[in-house]
Scaffold this motif. Structure first.
Motif, PDB file in Angstrom:
ATOM      1  N   MET A   1      -6.110  -3.080   9.622  1.00  0.00           N
ATOM      2  CA  MET A   1      -7.187  -2.095   9.533  1.00  0.00           C
ATOM      3  C   MET A   1      -7.040  -1.036  10.607  1.00  0.00           C
ATOM      4  SD  MET A   1      -9.212  -3.036   6.986  1.00  0.00           S
ATOM      5  CE  MET A   1     -10.857  -2.433   7.310  1.00  0.00           C
ATOM      6  N   GLY A   2      -6.725  -1.464  11.839  1.00  0.00           N
ATOM      7  CA  GLY A   2      -6.553  -0.507  12.912  1.00  0.00           C
ATOM      8  C   GLY A   2      -5.392   0.423  12.662  1.00  0.00           C
ATOM      9  N   VAL A   3      -4.312  -0.109  12.063  1.00  0.00           N
ATOM     10  CA  VAL A   3      -3.159   0.727  11.755  1.00  0.00           C
ATOM     11  C   VAL A   3      -3.544   1.787  10.745  1.00  0.00           C
ATOM     12  CG1 VAL A   3      -0.840   0.730  10.801  1.00  0.00           C
ATOM     13  CG2 VAL A   3      -1.567  -1.151  12.266  1.00  0.00           C
ATOM     14  N   ALA A   4      -4.302   1.384   9.724  1.00  0.00           N
ATOM     15  CA  ALA A   4      -4.710   2.349   8.701  1.00  0.00           C
ATOM     16  C   ALA A   4      -5.540   3.459   9.308  1.00  0.00           C
ATOM     17  CB  ALA A   4      -5.498   1.626   7.603  1.00  0.00           C
ATOM     18  N   ARG A   5      -6.450   3.088  10.223  1.00  0.00           N
ATOM     19  CA  ARG A   5      -7.259   4.138  10.844  1.00  0.00           C
ATOM     20  C   ARG A   5      -6.408   5.047  11.699  1.00  0.00           C
ATOM     21  NH1 ARG A   5     -10.991  -0.144  11.388  1.00  0.00           N
ATOM     22  NH2 ARG A   5     -10.254  -0.570  13.490  1.00  0.00           N
ATOM     23  N   GLY A   6      -5.398   4.461  12.382  1.00  0.00           N
ATOM     24  CA  GLY A   6      -4.523   5.282  13.197  1.00  0.00           C
ATOM     25  C   GLY A   6      -3.705   6.243  12.373  1.00  0.00           C
ATOM     26  N   ARG A  15      -4.586   5.421   1.285  1.00  0.00           N
ATOM     27  CA  ARG A  15      -5.613   4.533   1.849  1.00  0.00           C
ATOM     28  C   ARG A  15      -6.136   3.579   0.788  1.00  0.00           C
ATOM     29  NH1 ARG A  15      -8.036   4.895   6.587  1.00  0.00           N
ATOM     30  NH2 ARG A  15     -10.009   4.176   5.710  1.00  0.00           N
ATOM     31  N   ALA A  16      -6.274   4.076  -0.445  1.00  0.00           N
ATOM     32  CA  ALA A  16      -6.730   3.203  -1.526  1.00  0.00           C
ATOM     33  C   ALA A  16      -5.720   2.082  -1.769  1.00  0.00           C
ATOM     34  CB  ALA A  16      -6.953   4.017  -2.800  1.00  0.00           C
ATOM     35  N   ALA A  17      -4.423   2.434  -1.727  1.00  0.00           N
ATOM     36  CA  ALA A  17      -3.387   1.421  -1.918  1.00  0.00           C
ATOM     37  C   ALA A  17      -3.407   0.409  -0.766  1.00  0.00           C
ATOM     38  CB  ALA A  17      -2.016   2.089  -2.019  1.00  0.00           C
ATOM     39  N   LEU A  18      -3.594   0.907   0.454  1.00  0.00           N
ATOM     40  CA  LEU A  18      -3.636   0.012   1.602  1.00  0.00           C
ATOM     41  C   LEU A  18      -4.876  -0.879   1.564  1.00  0.00           C
ATOM     42  CD1 LEU A  18      -1.831  -0.516   4.042  1.00  0.00           C
ATOM     43  CD2 LEU A  18      -3.265   1.042   5.365  1.00  0.00           C
ATOM     44  N   SER A  19      -5.983  -0.342   1.046  1.00  0.00           N
ATOM     45  CA  SER A  19      -7.214  -1.135   0.989  1.00  0.00           C
ATOM     46  C   SER A  19      -7.090  -2.307   0.029  1.00  0.00           C
ATOM     47  CB  SER A  19      -8.390  -0.245   0.591  1.00  0.00           C
ATOM     48  OG  SER A  19      -8.279   0.181  -0.758  1.00  0.00           O
ATOM     49  N   ARG A  20      -6.168  -2.201  -0.935  1.00  0.00           N
ATOM     50  CA  ARG A  20      -5.947  -3.324  -1.845  1.00  0.00           C
ATOM     51  C   ARG A  20      -5.287  -4.498  -1.139  1.00  0.00           C
ATOM     52  NH1 ARG A  20      -3.911   1.111  -5.068  1.00  0.00           N
ATOM     53  NH2 ARG A  20      -5.601   1.928  -6.352  1.00  0.00           N
ATOM     54  N   ILE A  26      -7.082  -8.375   6.927  1.00  0.00           N
ATOM     55  CA  ILE A  26      -8.029  -9.220   7.660  1.00  0.00           C
ATOM     56  C   ILE A  26      -7.291 -10.422   8.259  1.00  0.00           C
ATOM     57  CG2 ILE A  26     -10.032 -10.736   7.412  1.00  0.00           C
ATOM     58  CD1 ILE A  26     -11.070  -8.788   5.276  1.00  0.00           C
ATOM     59  N   GLY A  27      -6.355 -10.978   7.479  1.00  0.00           N
ATOM     60  CA  GLY A  27      -5.564 -12.091   7.993  1.00  0.00           C
ATOM     61  C   GLY A  27      -4.754 -11.702   9.224  1.00  0.00           C
ATOM     62  N   VAL A  28      -4.188 -10.500   9.212  1.00  0.00           N
ATOM     63  CA  VAL A  28      -3.449 -10.025  10.385  1.00  0.00           C
ATOM     64  C   VAL A  28      -4.376  -9.920  11.588  1.00  0.00           C
ATOM     65  CG1 VAL A  28      -2.245  -8.030  11.358  1.00  0.00           C
ATOM     66  CG2 VAL A  28      -1.663  -8.828   9.070  1.00  0.00           C
ATOM     67  N   GLY A  29      -5.601  -9.447  11.360  1.00  0.00           N
ATOM     68  CA  GLY A  29      -6.567  -9.348  12.455  1.00  0.00           C
ATOM     69  C   GLY A  29      -6.936 -10.708  13.019  1.00  0.00           C
ATOM     70  N   VAL A  30      -7.134 -11.690  12.137  1.00  0.00           N
ATOM     71  CA  VAL A  30      -7.475 -13.041  12.600  1.00  0.00           C
ATOM     72  C   VAL A  30      -6.311 -13.639  13.389  1.00  0.00           C
ATOM     73  CG1 VAL A  30      -7.984 -15.385  11.816  1.00  0.00           C
ATOM     74  CG2 VAL A  30      -9.110 -13.426  10.714  1.00  0.00           C
ATOM     75  N   SER A  84       4.148 -11.274  11.432  1.00  0.00           N
ATOM     76  CA  SER A  84       5.192 -10.295  11.105  1.00  0.00           C
ATOM     77  C   SER A  84       5.513 -10.331   9.613  1.00  0.00           C
ATOM     78  CB  SER A  84       6.451 -10.580  11.928  1.00  0.00           C
ATOM     79  OG  SER A  84       7.009 -11.842  11.592  1.00  0.00           O
ATOM     80  N   ARG A  85       5.483 -11.514   9.013  1.00  0.00           N
ATOM     81  CA  ARG A  85       5.750 -11.604   7.579  1.00  0.00           C
ATOM     82  C   ARG A  85       4.604 -11.008   6.765  1.00  0.00           C
ATOM     83  NH1 ARG A  85       8.721 -17.495   6.537  1.00  0.00           N
ATOM     84  NH2 ARG A  85      10.572 -17.038   7.825  1.00  0.00           N
ATOM     85  N   MET A  86       3.394 -11.170   7.238  1.00  0.00           N
ATOM     86  CA  MET A  86       2.257 -10.568   6.536  1.00  0.00           C
ATOM     87  C   MET A  86       2.319  -9.048   6.598  1.00  0.00           C
ATOM     88  SD  MET A  86      -0.930 -13.112   7.485  1.00  0.00           S
ATOM     89  CE  MET A  86      -2.048 -12.255   6.377  1.00  0.00           C
TER      90      MET A  86
END
Length: 580
Positions: A1-6, A15-20, A26-30, A84-86
């Motif tokens: 999410m942070g990368v997308a905002r950056g 952004r629509a494609a990334l939001s999918r 969210i898993g990367v953030g966790v 990294s795989r995610m």
């Protein structure tokens, strides 16, 4: 999410494609949260060793602590691999969602823009975004805000340790923003010059025969050397900025680690902290500030990806995806051109002005006129290659934009003035690379172009590979194959732009027969002619001059009108058109 905002704050297809990929993001953030919490393990281990193990000299305690920190490091390495795989999966998903759209964008841009610049820039932009996502840059940017978490832990050790780390962290963040600001312009310049350099290389390669034959090699090399010098200078400026600030960040981080160690030592001397706090604080500072170094080291790729994101988003917004359209019935009645005005890509002056005429099923028109009168521009408008600036082209009442482009293409046969085949077999080129094409339809198109016997004499018949651009065939063979491609599937509208420019007598006879066959089955033929012999198969002639239609009438009537008017005749060296 942070990368997308950056990368971009604007709502876009990207952004629509990334939001999918929201679940993966969210898993990367966790995972990042868990990883950064686990980073405390090394500092806590060091503090406990100095404050508990050494005073007590307890080997079992030391081994127990070692086992626990080993487990922490194992979990940390596993989570790092998963993250990294995610991120690689997110990059692959983004590419899978956008590559078809980007290819369509490249195709449509090539029809609507001048030929300068790198026509594959959207593909390069998507590659840059994907390569950034699979690199170490996103992880560094995600971990960067955790700097303040670690500084908070240092405040728990002692406020002065926290203040020292906070001051150093702010300086490093300032270096990061300076890297961003100072890198933008040289990165943009390097990208632009790189595209220009690539275009020049493609041009020299495409025109290698002309460059060699006309003795232009040194001049072409001088142009290449000039643009290469500017490109390398921009690259050097970018390297200097990123390298200087990256080195400054690295050295300052090492100094800051020593500074925290010094503050910790003073606290121990004054009895305000334990010995373990000194080393734990220094170790924790190093781990806390490591993402800053990594972010600055990857800032160049981040800037490139961000510029590619913005550039690609602008292009996608300028050319939105074609909406779904109702499938129209196959055309069978007429072609109507209504006050058509066309402006070539990159030009300001129109090449066709207010053209109007109607062709009924079974008719064929020959388009004649002097050079630069607008003949080739007109046929580009008829097949939808150029969109009208004003007016419309209608097939059975429907404007071309009311058809889905692939559906419309099945009803159009087009032979451009500059013939180019795609890398593949003769059969694939005739069938327009339709995987469902039947051999009967391919052979029928070849027979219409009187090409069947010629194809059978090729080394591998219909499976003969034509090479890139059709380089394995002669100019006349390429034109005959392209004619068969235009006739494939019995299209309603067949548009031929100087189809006999490379044909011999046999080829011209095949062309005339093909035109008559199209007319006999109720199709419409538009033929741009420079040779009078090509007009024998048409019943109408359209005369163009100065971008306007000067006459549209039965063939013999127009030919009588142009008799003796040199300005309206086709290319010099051919007999008068009325002799046709």
């Amino acid at each position: 999410m942070g990368v997308a905002r950056g990368l971009s704050e604007e709502r876009s297809e990207l952004r629509a494609a990334l939001s999918r990929c929201r679940t993966a993001l969210i898993g990367v953030g966790v995972l990042s949260t868990a990883l950064n919490v686990l980073l405390l393990g090394g500092s806590i281990y060091m503090m406990l060793v100095y404050d508990m193990v050494l005073p007590s000299r307890s080997v079992p305690t030391l081994l127990g602590l070692l086992l626990m920190v080993a487990i922490v490091y194992v979990f940390q390495s596993v989570l790092e691999v998963i993250r990294s795989r995610m991120l690689a999966g997110i990059a692959a998903s983004l590419d899978a969602q956008m590559r078809g759209r980007v290819y369509d964008l490249v195709h449509r841009l090539s029809l609507r823009r001048a030929s300068d610049g790198d026509g594959t820039q959207p593909i390069s932009d998507l590659d840059q975004i994907r390569n950034f996502l699979v690199g170490s840059g996103p992880a560094a940017l995600i971990d960067l805000p955790w700097l303040f978490f670690f500084i908070g832990v240092l405040f728990l050790f002692h406020p002065w340790l926290g203040v020292t780390a906070l001051a150093g962290g702010l300086i490093l963040i300032g270096l990061t923003f300076a890297t961003d600001r100072l890198s933008r312009r040289p990165t943009a310049a390097a990208t632009m010059l790189g595209a220009t350099r690539a275009t020049l290389a493609q041009t020299v390669r495409r025109d290698a025969e002309t460059v060699h034959a006309l003795g232009m090699r040194r001049r072409a090399a001088a142009g290449w050397d000039e643009i290469s010098r500017h490109f390398l200078a921009a690259q050097q400026r970018l390297t200097e900025v990123s390298g200087t600030l990256g080195s400054a960040s690295k050295i300052f981080r090492q100094f800051l680690q020593s500074g925290v160690l010094t503050v910790g030592a003073l606290l121990v001397i004054e009895g305000k902290a334990s010995g373990g706090v000194i080393f734990a604080g220094s170790f924790l500072t190093a781990r806390a500030l490591a993402p800053v170094d990594l972010a600055i080291a990857n800032w160049r790729s981040f800037i490139t990806a961000r510029q590619g994101w913005a550039r690609l988003s602008d292009m996608l917004r300028a050319l939105p995806a074609e909406p779904a359209r109702i499938a129209l019935p196959p055309p069978r009645l007429r072609l109507a051109v209504e006050h058509l005005t066309l402006i070539p890509p990159g030009a300001e002056a129109p090449s066709v002005v207010d053209a109007s005429f109607v062709l009924e099923a079974g008719q064929a028109v020959g388009v004649i006129g002097p050079s630069a009168s607008g003949k080739s521009s007109l046929v580009r408008g008829l097949v939808g290659v150029w969109a009208p600036a004003r007016g419309a082209v209608r097939i059975d009442g429907a404007t071309l934009d009311q058809w889905a482009s692939d559906d419309l293409g099945r009803h159009i046969g087009y032979l451009p003035q500059s013939v180019s085949l795609m890398d593949g077999s003769v059969a694939q080129n005739i069938a327009r690379f339709d995987p469902a094409a039947s051999p009967d339809a391919i052979i029928a198109a070849a027979h219409q172009a009187r090409l069947h016997e010629l194809i059978l004499r090729l080394p591998h018949g219909y499976e003969t590979q034509v090479g890139r651009g059709g380089e394995a065939l002669s100019a006349g063979q390429r034109q005959r194959v392209a004619l068969a491609r235009a006739l494939y599937g019995d299209p309603f509208l067949v548009v031929l732009d100087e189809p006999n420019s490379n044909l011999d007598t046999e080829g011209e006879a095949a062309l005339a027969a093909a035109i008559l066959q199209v007319r006999a089955r109720g199709g419409i033929v538009v033929l741009v002619a420079h040779r009078p012999s090509a007009l024998r198969s048409v019943d109408l002639v359209l005369l163009m001059q100065d971008a306007r239609v000067q006459a549209f009438a039965p063939r013999d009537e127009v030919l009588k009108r142009v008799s003796g008017r040199a300005g309206a005749l086709p290319a010099a060296g051919h007999p008068p058109l009325e002799d046709a």
